[in-house]
Scaffold this motif. Structure first.
Motif, short mmCIF file in Angstrom:
data_model
loop_
_atom_site.label_atom_id
_atom_site.label_comp_id
_atom_site.label_asym_id
_atom_site.label_seq_id
_atom_site.Cartn_x
_atom_site.Cartn_y
_atom_site.Cartn_z
N GLY B 34 0.80 -1.22 0.00
CA GLY B 34 0.00 0.00 0.00
C GLY B 34 0.83 1.27 0.00
N VAL B 35 2.06 1.18 -0.49
CA VAL B 35 2.92 2.37 -0.56
C VAL B 35 2.31 3.40 -1.51
N ASP B 36 2.36 4.67 -1.10
CA ASP B 36 1.83 5.79 -1.88
C ASP B 36 2.36 5.78 -3.32
N SER B 37 1.49 6.08 -4.28
CA SER B 37 1.86 5.89 -5.68
C SER B 37 3.02 6.79 -6.13
N GLY B 70 9.57 3.12 8.41
CA GLY B 70 9.97 4.46 8.02
C GLY B 70 10.27 4.65 6.54
N GLY B 71 10.56 3.56 5.85
CA GLY B 71 10.90 3.73 4.44
C GLY B 71 11.46 2.49 3.77
N VAL B 72 11.96 2.73 2.56
CA VAL B 72 12.49 1.66 1.72
C VAL B 72 13.98 1.93 1.49
N THR B 73 14.80 0.90 1.69
CA THR B 73 16.22 1.02 1.36
C THR B 73 16.55 0.09 0.20
N LEU B 74 17.19 0.65 -0.82
CA LEU B 74 17.64 -0.17 -1.95
C LEU B 74 19.16 -0.14 -1.96
N ILE B 75 19.75 -1.32 -2.06
CA ILE B 75 21.21 -1.39 -2.15
C ILE B 75 21.59 -2.19 -3.39
N SER B 76 22.49 -1.62 -4.19
CA SER B 76 23.02 -2.32 -5.35
C SER B 76 24.50 -2.57 -5.09
N LYS B 77 24.90 -3.84 -5.18
CA LYS B 77 26.30 -4.20 -4.94
C LYS B 77 26.77 -5.02 -6.12
N GLU B 127 35.28 1.11 -6.01
CA GLU B 127 36.72 0.91 -6.06
C GLU B 127 37.04 0.09 -7.30
N VAL B 128 37.93 0.63 -8.11
CA VAL B 128 38.29 -0.08 -9.35
C VAL B 128 38.89 -1.44 -9.00
N GLY B 129 38.41 -2.46 -9.68
CA GLY B 129 38.89 -3.81 -9.41
C GLY B 129 38.09 -4.53 -8.33
N LYS B 130 37.34 -3.76 -7.54
CA LYS B 130 36.55 -4.37 -6.45
C LYS B 130 35.06 -4.35 -6.74
N GLY B 131 34.54 -3.15 -7.03
CA GLY B 131 33.10 -3.06 -7.31
C GLY B 131 32.48 -1.77 -6.84
N THR B 132 31.19 -1.69 -7.06
CA THR B 132 30.45 -0.47 -6.75
C THR B 132 29.30 -0.80 -5.82
N CYS B 133 29.04 0.09 -4.86
CA CYS B 133 27.90 -0.09 -3.97
C CYS B 133 27.11 1.21 -3.91
N ILE B 134 25.83 1.10 -4.24
CA ILE B 134 24.96 2.27 -4.22
C ILE B 134 23.86 2.03 -3.20
N THR B 135 23.65 2.99 -2.31
CA THR B 135 22.59 2.87 -1.30
C THR B 135 21.60 4.02 -1.47
N MET B 136 20.32 3.67 -1.56
CA MET B 136 19.29 4.69 -1.70
C MET B 136 18.22 4.47 -0.64
N ARG B 137 17.76 5.60 -0.07
CA ARG B 137 16.71 5.52 0.94
C ARG B 137 15.51 6.36 0.50
N PHE B 138 14.35 5.79 0.65
CA PHE B 138 13.11 6.49 0.29
C PHE B 138 12.23 6.53 1.53
N ASN B 139 11.91 7.72 1.99
CA ASN B 139 11.09 7.85 3.19
C ASN B 139 9.62 7.60 2.87
N LEU B 140 8.95 6.90 3.78
CA LEU B 140 7.51 6.69 3.62
C LEU B 140 6.80 7.68 4.52
N ALA B 141 5.70 8.18 4.05
CA ALA B 141 4.88 9.16 4.79
C ALA B 141 5.57 10.50 4.96
#
Ligand SMILES: Nc1ncnc2c1ncn2[C@@H]1O[C@H](COP(=O)(O)OP(=O)(O)OP(=O)(O)O)[C@@H](O)[C@H]1O
Ligand SMILES: [Mg+2]
Lengths: 123, 141
Positions: B34-37, B70-77, B127-141
């Motif tokens: 039921g997350v807001d559109s 409180g929200g949604v966390t997306l992590i890409s590794k 880090e070159v040769g190691k990888g990338t990590c992206i963290t995103m947070r989306f607040n609910l309400a």
């Protein structure tokens, strides 16, 4: 304007979502670059494109778009149409080119989707 | 805060057929909650962009979603190749996407700035040769 009006103006053939043609259409955007569509489209709008691959449907799904117009007689594959059906999308194809389709719809009163980002002049 | 959903999606490099499946599932799960559109749309767009980057640019990785009150966390590794110049990569229009990605309608160099714009919090480490990590947070309400 409604989606039905768009069908009429473009003499388009509806490929799926026939039951939803009475939905309103306020704005449209035209692009073959899904990256740009994902970045610039901020509201429910009609997407006019010449690109037919499953990512067009996916992009529309992520943005909650309801209608895609394929220009220059392009027809998506059955798999893509199945996907569109599942998503509840309206899909149509018109014989005219994307440029001509935009011109005809503009003349009929449809306007471009407002873009609020990135601000003009911003790098 | 208690976790309501924890989901991990492996994403393969160059797998254009599967690309977007994780984001589609993420969208479906959040819709069920039921997350807001408007929030749902921001999460979906950012998730799709980051998933496509894993397919197009990385050597493979995973997308992780955590939902709490409180929200949604997306992590890409991913496992590489890493980004040599993050500042450059964050710039609108900068892209190293190959022909295949471009032919599918990607490679405008808009993905990372678009993620940053859609998320309430955005961080990227690489880090070159190691990888990338992206963290995103989306607040609910
Ligand atoms: N996970 C990653 N691993 C390695 N390099 C990456 C990764 N994500 C992004 N990059 C690098 O950052 C650049 C910019 O990414 P961004 O998502 O902004 O644009 P793009 O993917 O090239 O095009 P678009 O997202 O508009 O389709 C990429 O071209 C690539 O060089
Ligand atoms: Mg990208």
């Amino acid at each position: 304007m409604t989606i039905q009006d768009i069908v009429n103006v473009l003499h388009a053939k509806v490929l799926c979502g026939e039951e939803k043609l009475s939905l309103p259409a306020k704005t449209a955007c035209c692009s073959d670059l899904m990256s740009d569509v994902l970045a610039f489209v901020n509201e429910k709008t009609v997407l006019i494109t010449g690109l037919t691959n499953p990512h067009v449907m996916r992009t529309a799904d992520m943005l909650d778009l309801k209608c895609i117009v394929f220009a220059r007689g392009k027809v998506p594959t059955d798999d893509m149409l199945e996907q569109a059906e599942e998503q509840g999308l309206i899909v149509m194809t018109t014989k005219v080119t994307a440029f001509t389709a935009c011109g005809m719809l503009y003349e009929a009163g449809l306007r471009g989707v407002p873009i609020d980002w990135p601000k003009e002049g911003e790098a | 805060m208690s976790t309501m959903i924890h989901a991990v999606y492996p994403v393969k490099a160059d797998d254009y057929t599967f690309a977007g499946e994780a984001s589609t599932d993420i969208k479906r799960k959040l819709k069920q909650l039921g997350v807001d559109s408007k929030v749902l749309r921001r999460v979906s767009v950012a998730s799709y962009e980051v998933e496509l980057n894993l397919v197009i640019h990385s050597d493979g990785g995973e997308l992780i979603m955590d939902v709490d009150e409180g929200g949604v966390t997306l992590i890409s590794k991913d496992v590489g190749p890493g980004i040599p110049d993050i500042q450059m990569a964050m710039r609108e229009g900068y892209s190293t996407a190959d022909e295949e990605a471009r032919s599918l309608g990607f490679g405008a160099g808009m993905g990372l700035p678009n993620m940053k714009r859609n998320a309430d919090d955005f961080s990227i480490e690489s880090e070159v040769g190691k990888g990338t990590c992206i963290t995103m947070r989306f607040n609910l309400a």
